[in-house]
Design a protein around this motif. Structure first.
Motif, PDB file in Angstrom:
ATOM      1  N   GLN A 118     -25.394 -31.591  17.101  1.00 24.85           N
ATOM      2  CA  GLN A 118     -25.390 -30.149  16.580  1.00 24.85           C
ATOM      3  C   GLN A 118     -25.920 -29.106  17.587  1.00 24.85           C
ATOM      4  OE1 GLN A 118     -26.670 -29.401  12.579  1.00 24.85           O
ATOM      5  NE2 GLN A 118     -26.275 -26.972  12.746  1.00 24.85           N
ATOM      6  N   SER A 168     -28.684 -24.961   7.163  1.00 28.29           N
ATOM      7  CA  SER A 168     -29.786 -26.128   7.750  1.00 28.29           C
ATOM      8  C   SER A 168     -30.738 -25.635   8.238  1.00 28.29           C
ATOM      9  CB  SER A 168     -29.009 -26.863   8.845  1.00 28.29           C
ATOM     10  OG  SER A 168     -28.499 -26.162   9.898  1.00 28.29           O
ATOM     11  N   GLN A 189     -26.762 -33.791   3.870  1.00 28.83           N
ATOM     12  CA  GLN A 189     -27.697 -33.129   4.803  1.00 28.83           C
ATOM     13  C   GLN A 189     -28.806 -32.289   4.207  1.00 28.83           C
ATOM     14  OE1 GLN A 189     -26.024 -30.189   7.380  1.00 28.83           O
ATOM     15  NE2 GLN A 189     -27.145 -31.139   9.270  1.00 28.83           N
ATOM     16  N   GLU A 246     -23.550 -34.772  13.320  1.00 27.63           N
ATOM     17  CA  GLU A 246     -24.589 -33.814  12.906  1.00 27.63           C
ATOM     18  C   GLU A 246     -25.825 -33.953  13.911  1.00 27.63           C
ATOM     19  OE1 GLU A 246     -25.559 -37.515  10.453  1.00 27.63           O
ATOM     20  OE2 GLU A 246     -23.818 -36.395  10.819  1.00 27.63           O
TER      21      GLU A 246
END
Length: 185
Positions: free
Chosen positions: A107, A163, A81, A104
């Motif tokens: 999320q 992230s 990621q 993901e």
């Protein structure tokens, strides 16, 4: 050199206004030279220990990769990621897969639906597999991040890489602080 002068006070113990330009340049060159040796040694230290740890845990990592594939053959054992690194540059971070494939993409939904517990994790995250819970409990899922350390994206000690989604939730000041250095394991 101008970047260093703007970002941080290279000579905090000297009053900047009372030093002529020639002396300042000599001092800055000397300080930069000493720091470059330090960073080179630190990088070699990180590579050495990451390689040692990686070789020591390689049999366990192979077994875990096989178990992950057996548990869910629809996806590979590794998860990558994009994460925010030094100076805001993005890099791919590698981990063992602990969630169901394509989790993901949920999320944002999970973030809105479930509250975050202390440490930034979700309460009762439905995306995590049974094997994944066990790997997270003992931090085994993070062993592949040693590859990021060897590649130079991360360092042994530092802030956790996050992230872009979580990075955007920080204030500008905190974003600058987080990206001043490489993230760590």
């Amino acid at each position: 050199m101008e970047y260093i002068r703007k970002k941080c006070n290279v000579m905090p113990y000297i009053e900047q206004d009372k030093v002529d330009e020639k002396t300042r340049e000599k001092l800055e060159a000397l300080i930069e030279k000493s720091y470059s040796g330090y960073w080179r040694k630190k990088r070699l230290f990180d590579i050495f220990f990451a390689t040692l740890i990686l070789l020591g845990f390689l049999p366990l990592m192979i077994i875990i990769a096989i178990v992950i594939v057996i548990d869910d053959p629809s996806a590979g054992p590794f998860f990558k990621q994009k994460r925010v690194g030094r100076h805001g540059e993005e890099f791919y971070m590698y981990k063992f897969r602990t969630m169901h494939p394509y989790s993901e993409f949920l999320q944002s939904y999970i973030y809105e639906r479930y509250s975050l517990q202390e440490g930034g994790k979700f309460n009762h995250d439905i995306r995590v597999t049974t094997l994944g819970r066990w790997m997270r409990k003992y931090w085994i899922d993070e062993l592949p991040m040693l590859l990021n350390l060897i590649k130079g994206n991360m360092k042994l000690v530092g802030v956790r890489p996050i992230s872009q989604h979580y990075y955007s939730l920080y204030s500008k000041e905190l974003q600058e602080q987080r990206t001043r250095h490489k993230p760590g394991l």
